[in-house]
Design an enzyme around this catalytic site. Structure first.
Site, PDB file in Angstrom:
ATOM      1  N   SER A  50      -5.075  -5.628  -1.808  1.00  0.00           N
ATOM      2  CA  SER A  50      -6.030  -4.787  -1.077  1.00  0.00           C
ATOM      3  C   SER A  50      -7.267  -5.627  -0.769  1.00  0.00           C
ATOM      4  O   SER A  50      -7.395  -6.765  -1.235  1.00  0.00           O
ATOM      5  CB  SER A  50      -6.434  -3.599  -1.955  1.00  0.00           C
ATOM      6  OG  SER A  50      -7.121  -4.089  -3.098  1.00  0.00           O
ATOM      7  N   ASP A  83      -2.854  -4.702   1.979  1.00  0.00           N
ATOM      8  CA  ASP A  83      -2.839  -3.259   1.784  1.00  0.00           C
ATOM      9  C   ASP A  83      -4.146  -2.671   2.351  1.00  0.00           C
ATOM     10  O   ASP A  83      -5.238  -3.162   2.030  1.00  0.00           O
ATOM     11  CB  ASP A  83      -2.735  -2.997   0.270  1.00  0.00           C
ATOM     12  CG  ASP A  83      -2.403  -1.559  -0.074  1.00  0.00           C
ATOM     13  OD1 ASP A  83      -1.890  -0.839   0.796  1.00  0.00           O
ATOM     14  OD2 ASP A  83      -2.648  -1.171  -1.241  1.00  0.00           O
ATOM     15  N   HIS A  84      -4.042  -1.629   3.166  1.00  0.00           N
ATOM     16  CA  HIS A  84      -5.217  -0.926   3.704  1.00  0.00           C
ATOM     17  C   HIS A  84      -6.270  -1.821   4.345  1.00  0.00           C
ATOM     18  O   HIS A  84      -7.436  -1.821   3.927  1.00  0.00           O
ATOM     19  CB  HIS A  84      -5.888  -0.058   2.636  1.00  0.00           C
ATOM     20  CG  HIS A  84      -5.069   1.135   2.248  1.00  0.00           C
ATOM     21  ND1 HIS A  84      -4.894   2.225   3.071  1.00  0.00           N
ATOM     22  CD2 HIS A  84      -4.344   1.382   1.138  1.00  0.00           C
ATOM     23  CE1 HIS A  84      -4.104   3.098   2.470  1.00  0.00           C
ATOM     24  NE2 HIS A  84      -3.739   2.622   1.307  1.00  0.00           N
ATOM     25  N   GLU A 142      -0.960   3.792   9.712  1.00  0.00           N
ATOM     26  CA  GLU A 142      -0.961   5.060   8.970  1.00  0.00           C
ATOM     27  C   GLU A 142      -1.431   6.188   9.875  1.00  0.00           C
ATOM     28  O   GLU A 142      -2.403   6.044  10.619  1.00  0.00           O
ATOM     29  CB  GLU A 142      -1.881   4.963   7.749  1.00  0.00           C
ATOM     30  CG  GLU A 142      -2.033   6.306   7.014  1.00  0.00           C
ATOM     31  CD  GLU A 142      -2.790   6.194   5.695  1.00  0.00           C
ATOM     32  OE1 GLU A 142      -2.624   5.167   4.997  1.00  0.00           O
ATOM     33  OE2 GLU A 142      -3.546   7.121   5.373  1.00  0.00           O
ATOM     34  N   HIS A 189      -3.970   8.280  -4.034  1.00  0.00           N
ATOM     35  CA  HIS A 189      -4.125   7.041  -4.807  1.00  0.00           C
ATOM     36  C   HIS A 189      -4.665   7.322  -6.197  1.00  0.00           C
ATOM     37  O   HIS A 189      -5.274   8.354  -6.430  1.00  0.00           O
ATOM     38  CB  HIS A 189      -5.079   6.104  -4.071  1.00  0.00           C
ATOM     39  CG  HIS A 189      -4.545   5.603  -2.758  1.00  0.00           C
ATOM     40  ND1 HIS A 189      -5.193   5.789  -1.572  1.00  0.00           N
ATOM     41  CD2 HIS A 189      -3.399   4.941  -2.463  1.00  0.00           C
ATOM     42  CE1 HIS A 189      -4.485   5.236  -0.587  1.00  0.00           C
ATOM     43  NE2 HIS A 189      -3.387   4.722  -1.100  1.00  0.00           N
ATOM     44  N   HIS A 223       2.722   5.859   0.194  1.00  0.00           N
ATOM     45  CA  HIS A 223       1.608   5.323  -0.601  1.00  0.00           C
ATOM     46  C   HIS A 223       1.424   6.178  -1.838  1.00  0.00           C
ATOM     47  O   HIS A 223       1.988   7.253  -1.951  1.00  0.00           O
ATOM     48  CB  HIS A 223       0.312   5.349   0.231  1.00  0.00           C
ATOM     49  CG  HIS A 223       0.212   4.194   1.176  1.00  0.00           C
ATOM     50  ND1 HIS A 223      -0.774   3.257   1.106  1.00  0.00           N
ATOM     51  CD2 HIS A 223       1.010   3.824   2.206  1.00  0.00           C
ATOM     52  CE1 HIS A 223      -0.601   2.350   2.049  1.00  0.00           C
ATOM     53  NE2 HIS A 223       0.478   2.679   2.737  1.00  0.00           N
ATOM     54  N   SER A 225       2.467   6.028  -4.826  1.00  0.00           N
ATOM     55  CA  SER A 225       3.752   6.483  -5.373  1.00  0.00           C
ATOM     56  C   SER A 225       4.050   5.972  -6.773  1.00  0.00           C
ATOM     57  O   SER A 225       5.197   5.786  -7.150  1.00  0.00           O
ATOM     58  CB  SER A 225       4.877   6.100  -4.413  1.00  0.00           C
ATOM     59  OG  SER A 225       4.756   6.885  -3.236  1.00  0.00           O
ATOM     60  N   SER A 226       3.010   5.793  -7.550  1.00  0.00           N
ATOM     61  CA  SER A 226       3.247   5.532  -8.970  1.00  0.00           C
ATOM     62  C   SER A 226       3.737   6.815  -9.607  1.00  0.00           C
ATOM     63  O   SER A 226       3.374   7.922  -9.185  1.00  0.00           O
ATOM     64  CB  SER A 226       1.949   5.083  -9.656  1.00  0.00           C
ATOM     65  OG  SER A 226       1.749   3.692  -9.450  1.00  0.00           O
ATOM     66  N   ASP A 268       0.914   0.900  -7.802  1.00  0.00           N
ATOM     67  CA  ASP A 268      -0.154   0.107  -8.415  1.00  0.00           C
ATOM     68  C   ASP A 268      -0.502   0.663  -9.794  1.00  0.00           C
ATOM     69  O   ASP A 268      -0.499  -0.047 -10.801  1.00  0.00           O
ATOM     70  CB  ASP A 268      -1.391   0.108  -7.497  1.00  0.00           C
ATOM     71  CG  ASP A 268      -2.480  -0.863  -7.957  1.00  0.00           C
ATOM     72  OD1 ASP A 268      -2.282  -1.552  -8.976  1.00  0.00           O
ATOM     73  OD2 ASP A 268      -3.533  -0.941  -7.303  1.00  0.00           O
TER      74      ASP A 268
END
Ligand SMILES: [Zn+2]
Length: 342
Positions: A50, A83-84, A142, A189, A223, A225-226, A268
């Site tokens: 990121s 990322d982002h 996105e 997140h 996104h 998705s932990s 993450d």
């Protein structure tokens, strides 16, 4: 082998019907954990950084660590993804450094938190697609806004305020020519995603399925998705941590997504939990230790374990040697032969 493009890795994943985890890194131990997990499970990998990670690591350190990874693990197709990215300039700086894939998150303005207009998003993303594809670099965009905040980036909220509209998704893909599309289906997140175990209702899987039906050729990205597993939370709290009760995205929901076009799954928090739990355990059990290796080694091992498990669950395990990596030049030539249809 050199770093490979995300597009090729996701095209192969689509052919094989599996998903590929995209794991965030900030330092050497995290990169090593992912590469070891990939070798053990014979998985292609996506490693992502990121803006926060790039500034933490002074990104040239991170880039050269990634080059070391490709030298030491030549059998693993490895993608380096931004990322982002918050603006076309940020994406360009990653492309210039050698990232093989970038995310232009135009769902938010460059401040990284204010939801933008559809027109702004199209314009910013399209600009990045033009610059990236000329170099063979992949672009993720996105549409709709995720919940929560990560590294100062995110719209906050529960993730349900700005779900992806399927009509807009179709228009967005057409107007930008991107390779992969992050969609908002209720994920957010960070560690505190849900205050009770989420179901297919909480996660709006119907919406994901509808978007996939409308855009069967587009690689979808999940996104936030932990899975925030209870056992990793327990280790942290057992050794002095104070995590509040929380639930992540159940692996079964991710697997349902993979059956419906999800090819990239961002993880993450699970790595962070594994690392912190392992370090806390050493500090608690062996307070006399002061060699950083005494806690960084178990931390790396704990992250490797959760990453290897996810690689198996997402289906990427065993696919590292399915294909020969294409050079970015070949990717660029392919894009040039198929101009963006508007
Ligand atoms: Zn994200």
């Amino acid at each position: 082998m050199p770093l490979v493009s995300l597009r090729q890795v996701l095209d192969e994943a689509a052919k094989g019907g599996y998903g590929v985890g995209a794991f965030n890194v900030n330092n050497m131990e995290q990169i090593q954990a992912i590469m070891e997990a990939a070798r053990e499970t014979k998985s292609p990998v996506i490693i992502q950084a990121s803006r926060g990670a790039r500034s933490y690591s002074q990104d040239r350190f991170l880039y050269h660590l990634m080059l070391a990874a490709t030298e030491l693990y030549p059998e693993i197709p490895t993608v380096l993804h931004l990322d982002h990215g918050n603006s076309p300039e940020t994406c360009q700086s990653a492309i210039d450094m050698g990232f093989t894939s970038v995310m232009m998150d135009g769902s938010l303005l460059p401040d990284g938190k204010t939801p933008s207009s559809f027109e702004y998003n199209v314009e910013a993303t399209r600009k990045v697609v033009e610059a990236a594809h000329a170099k063979g670099v992949t672009v993720e965009g996105e549409i709709g806004c995720l919940g929560g905040i990560e590294d100062g980036h995110g719209s906050g909220g529960s993730g349900l305020e700005h779900l992806t509209d399927p009509d807009q998704a179709v228009e967005f893909v057409k107007a930008t020519g991107l390779d992969a599309l992050a969609i908002a289906i209720g994920t957010s997140h960070g560690a505190y995603k849900f205050s009770s175990k989420p179901t297919g209702e909480t996660l709006k899987m119907e919406r994901l399925i509808e978007i996939h039906k409308r855009l069967p050729g587009v690689h979808l990205v999940m996104h936030g998705s932990s899975s925030v597993p209870q056992d990793l939370q327990d280790i942290i709290n057992k050794y002095g941590g104070k995590l509040k009760p929380t639930w992540g995205v159940p692996v079964e929901e991710i697997q349902l997504g993979i059956k419906n076009g999800v090819r990239k799954i961002n993880v993450d928090t699970d790595s962070r939990l594994a690392i912190t739990g392992a370090i806390r355990k050493v500090f608690f059990e062996k307070p006399e230790e002061f060699d950083p290796r005494s806690y960084l080694k178990p931390a790396r091992e704990a992250m490797k374990k959760v990453v290897a498990l996810r690689m198996t669950q997402f289906g990427q395990a065993g696919h590292a040697s399915d294909y020969q990596p294409l050079s970015l030049k070949t990717m660029a030539d392919t894009y040039a032969a198929q101009p963006v249809a508007v």
